[in-house]
Structures are given as structure tokens and as C-alpha cells.
Design a protein around this motif. Sequence first.
Motif, PDB file in Angstrom:
ATOM      1  N   ALA A 434      13.480 -19.302  50.303  1.00 28.16           N
ATOM      2  CA  ALA A 434      14.821 -19.418  50.446  1.00 28.16           C
ATOM      3  C   ALA A 434      15.225 -20.629  50.940  1.00 28.16           C
ATOM      4  O   ALA A 434      16.395 -21.257  50.575  1.00 28.16           O
ATOM      5  N   ASN A 437      14.816 -23.109  48.121  1.00 30.89           N
ATOM      6  CA  ASN A 437      15.330 -22.247  46.919  1.00 30.89           C
ATOM      7  C   ASN A 437      14.463 -22.478  45.700  1.00 30.89           C
ATOM      8  O   ASN A 437      14.869 -23.013  44.675  1.00 30.89           O
ATOM      9  N   ASP A 486      15.896 -14.734  46.857  1.00 28.23           N
ATOM     10  CA  ASP A 486      17.094 -14.114  46.961  1.00 28.23           C
ATOM     11  C   ASP A 486      18.075 -15.057  46.763  1.00 28.23           C
ATOM     12  O   ASP A 486      18.448 -16.058  47.652  1.00 28.23           O
ATOM     13  N   ALA A 487      18.929 -14.978  45.840  1.00 23.39           N
ATOM     14  CA  ALA A 487      20.327 -16.019  45.651  1.00 23.39           C
ATOM     15  C   ALA A 487      21.164 -16.098  47.105  1.00 23.39           C
ATOM     16  O   ALA A 487      21.642 -17.103  47.480  1.00 23.39           O
ATOM     17  N   ASN A 488      21.387 -14.640  47.572  1.00 27.40           N
ATOM     18  CA  ASN A 488      22.238 -14.793  48.853  1.00 27.40           C
ATOM     19  C   ASN A 488      21.854 -15.572  49.922  1.00 27.40           C
ATOM     20  O   ASN A 488      22.056 -16.187  50.484  1.00 27.40           O
ATOM     21  N   GLU A 489      20.446 -15.334  50.114  1.00 24.87           N
ATOM     22  CA  GLU A 489      19.476 -15.990  51.346  1.00 24.87           C
ATOM     23  C   GLU A 489      19.464 -17.272  50.894  1.00 24.87           C
ATOM     24  O   GLU A 489      19.535 -18.224  51.891  1.00 24.87           O
ATOM     25  N   ALA A 491      21.746 -19.167  49.293  1.00 20.89           N
ATOM     26  CA  ALA A 491      22.972 -19.733  49.743  1.00 20.89           C
ATOM     27  C   ALA A 491      23.275 -19.817  51.370  1.00 20.89           C
ATOM     28  O   ALA A 491      23.806 -20.764  51.980  1.00 20.89           O
ATOM     29  N   ARG A 492      22.578 -18.909  51.886  1.00 22.11           N
ATOM     30  CA  ARG A 492      22.782 -18.900  53.443  1.00 22.11           C
ATOM     31  C   ARG A 492      22.040 -19.983  54.181  1.00 22.11           C
ATOM     32  O   ARG A 492      22.439 -20.802  54.944  1.00 22.11           O
ATOM     33  N   ASP A 494      21.409 -22.829  52.606  1.00 14.95           N
ATOM     34  CA  ASP A 494      21.838 -24.006  52.639  1.00 14.95           C
ATOM     35  C   ASP A 494      23.102 -24.275  53.627  1.00 14.95           C
ATOM     36  O   ASP A 494      23.109 -25.403  54.031  1.00 14.95           O
ATOM     37  N   ARG A 495      23.750 -23.203  54.066  1.00 19.39           N
ATOM     38  CA  ARG A 495      24.810 -23.384  55.123  1.00 19.39           C
ATOM     39  C   ARG A 495      23.989 -23.726  56.267  1.00 19.39           C
ATOM     40  O   ARG A 495      24.364 -24.664  57.236  1.00 19.39           O
TER      41      ARG A 495
END
Length: 525
Positions: A434, A437, A486-489, A491-492, A494-495
Motif C-alpha cells: 500500500a 501502491n 487495497d485501493a483505500n489503503e 490512498a490512506r 498517500d495522506r
Amino acid sequence: MTSTEKIIIGIDAGTSVIKSVAFDLSGRQIATASVRNRYATGDDGSATQSLSQTWLDCASALRGLGEKVPDLASRTAAVAVTGQGDGTWLVGRGNAPVADAWLWLDARAAPTVTSLAGGKQNRARFEATGTGLNTCQQGAQLAHMDRYTPDLLDRAETALHCKDWLYLNLTTVRATDPSEASFTFGNFRTRQYDAVVIDALGLSHRRTLLPEIIDGTEISHPLTPEAARACGLLTGTPVCLGYVDMVMTALGAGVRSGARNAACSTIGSTGVHMRAKSVADVQLNHEGTGYVIALPIPSIVTQVQTNMGATINIDWILNVAAYLMAEAGGKPASHTDLIARIDGWFAESRPGSVLYHPYISEAGERGPFVNANARAGFTGLSTRHGFPDLLRSVIEGLGLATRDCYEAMGAMPEELRVTGGATRSVALRRSLSAAVNAPIRQSRRDETGAAGVAMMAAVAVGVYSSMDDCIADWVTPLLGEAEIPDANEAARFDRLFAAYTDVRQATAPAWDKLAGAATTSPAGE
């Protein structure tokens, strides 16, 4: 396997263990034998190792392999050797050691590194080598010796590395390989010594100490009668000089597979992060950190960043847990027991915004920035966080540190191959995937370093016509299935990474102040 089928032996002389590993010609690992390595440390920052004892231990590991593999001597098609990188192994008249080797762990050259790094020629040196200057390297160590103990160099005829010393004992040939030669004294584009680099180190008058450069995929030398007797092998067996262990491990773990350049991270006590690239694609950072190390494939190199502490961060937090459990009167928990609980604790935690910077090493950090005062820390804690959340943040911190290293080398990898015992953890693999990515694939190869150097021998003696052909048999089948992030992970992460770099940069002045406070005596003393 019958006792007549041919074998290639890979020697991996590491800092902790010297291993000899037997492979069949298709890359299947048959047996391994090892001897614990020995070195000494001193209060002056020294870390030294006996050259003579290292050769004896290597020969012992080879004899130990002969006790496990029937008819090893007659079946051995070739021997190949790699070993711990950097450091300085001086030999003089009659190939005798001049002094104990300075290892990559030796810190005595630090003031010379500071002086050289501030010199006008240092950027030109970095542009040629692609490698940041540090105390590990033979160039810095020779420059320090030249300044403070010149008599040592006056008595020396050749400066070798660990694997080079073993190759000398196996063949009587003084040589080094293109990887260590070019990232220390040369140019990664030509794989040859570079006069600008040697001059920047102040070593032009010591140029004769640098040995011949040979490529072990093209050149081998015969095992001498003396070495054959010591190792339990046959006189004349072809011996190949490998590249430095870091890239041999990456090669064996899949940094290149299917003629495709990928990324490979070894998650051990330290984190080693490597991108295979064509020479033209190398991007050198402004900070002047990392390494560029040649692979035994024409025009292909690895760009490398290493963070000082990886699994030692996990060891630290598990030791805290073990201490508290013992203090509470519970059953003492072994380190193995606690490691087995990592994925369970991780699952109990909630994805949140707690950051951990994994600079737990007393030596600070070296990649992608260099700061000896850098220290670990948590950011974003609140009363709702418990031990599982702290553990999660430590593991995710390793993922963020990995991303930090790859960011310094350019774009994120399209696929990440991983090796090291810690990568058995599902939580760690998912965090790594993640963070960058990218799909992640775990190498199922046990001895990646020995396999990498044995692959060089397989090409040298004609078992394979090219390294890519060898990789197709030796490496690709042992890569696990791709695990998709996991796409949501992603993105997290990234933040999290944006905050991670902000905190790292903002905290640096505080690290320096804390280091000063630690060396100041309390009032009244």
C-alpha cells in the motif's frame, strides 16, 4: 538426484555468517553449510576482522558442505564467491595480510568523510559513482588511513574487499568486481575506475593499490592445489568472482525477472531498497545519498537506498511488550511467540493517523537522508490508542520509510519483490504494498545471495548463454503470486506519507538539540 549430477557452489561471506550453498544446474538448492563470522569492535569506533581467520572459516564452510553432499568435489562444476560490501582488506608482499580488515561497520573515518563531503570535488565524485560518501566505504577508509596511518598503506600492495580476499585465496588472483570498483572509485556508466573520483578522495598517489577489475560472468580462474586441499574440492575447478552481496541478494530475489526491471526490498535488520534500471534511467538526488551498483547484466544497474533500521524497530516494540508482560507476573514470552502474534495484534488495531518514524538505530539514519542524530518517534497519539495501534504504526512506518527511499530514486516501482524473514508477515507485506501502491511478490528462495552469485557461475561456465536465461529458471518460478494493494489503503498511505515527510523535516532541528542535551552533564556535576 544421483551422485553424478553437477553442482554449482555459491559462497556468501556475510557479516554474521559465512555460508556455502550447493545448487543443481537448474537452480534447486540442495544443501547449505555455514560458519559463524567473527569480528571485533572497539571504543574508538573500530570494527575489524582477521583476514586469515576469514579464509579458514570459508574453507571450513566448504568442507562442511562436502559432508552433506555426496561426491561434492567431483560434481562441482564451478564455485562463485560474494561477500559483505565496503570495508578495506589490505594485502602486501606474498599476498599476506597487512593488518586486520576494516569492516563496513567501522566508524573511524567519520571526520575524513566530513572533510571530503565538504570539498569542491565531492559532487563530481557523486555524479560519477552515483554513491553518497560514507564511513562504510573503502574510499573513505583509505583516505583516512592515508591521513593518519600512512605507514599502513605504505606496507600494502593491494586494497581488496571481503569477497576479493577469498577469491585471492582460492585462485591467487588479485582482483575486484565492477560493482564495488565503480561505486567506490569509478563510474557506473563505464564500470571502470575514474580519475576524477580517485582525485576527489585525495588518493591519486595511492592508485596502485586498486586491483584489476574482472567480471565473473565472463572470466573465471582455476582453484589452486593448496585451496583445493583446504576446501575439499578438486584442483582446477573454475572459480568466479561475484558482485557485492547486496546486488547478488537482489538478483536472487527477483530485482530483474522476465527481462523486466523491477524493485526489490530486503527487510532485515536494515532495509535495503533497490531499483533495477538502465544506465540512462538513473536519477541522482540533490542530497547526494544512496548507491548506484552495477548488475552482472550489460547496461543494467541497481539504484539503492538503505534505511538504517527495519526489523530492529519491530524487535524494540516487542521487547517493550515482553518487559511489561514479565513485570505483570505473566508467563515469560519468547521473541518467537511475540512475532507469531504480530498479525493478530495488527488486525485488532484500527487504521488511523498515528505515524512512526523508524529511526531507532543509535547510528541515526542514512537513507534517503543522512543524519546521525535522527531518532524514532510517534506522532498523532491520543487516549484511544493502545498497544496494537502502536504496533500497527511501527509496521506502517517501515512501509513509509520504504516509500521515502523509492521516492528518492524517482517514480514508484510498478512491482515490488521482497525478501527477508519479516516479509512472512501478511501485515508487513500489505503495508509495503500500500505504501508504494504496487503489487508485491515474495521470493521463496532461501539463500538469495548465494543463489545470485551461483547464477553468475552458471553463465560463466556456459550452463546458460545469458543472465536473463538463467533468471527464467532460477528466480521467476520462486516468486510468489502478486498481492495487489487495497485501493483505500493506498490512498490512506498517500495522506500518511505527506505528513510523514513534513514531520521528518520539521523534527530534524530537535534531533540535533536532543543529541546535544544527551552529551551535557546535569547541573552540579
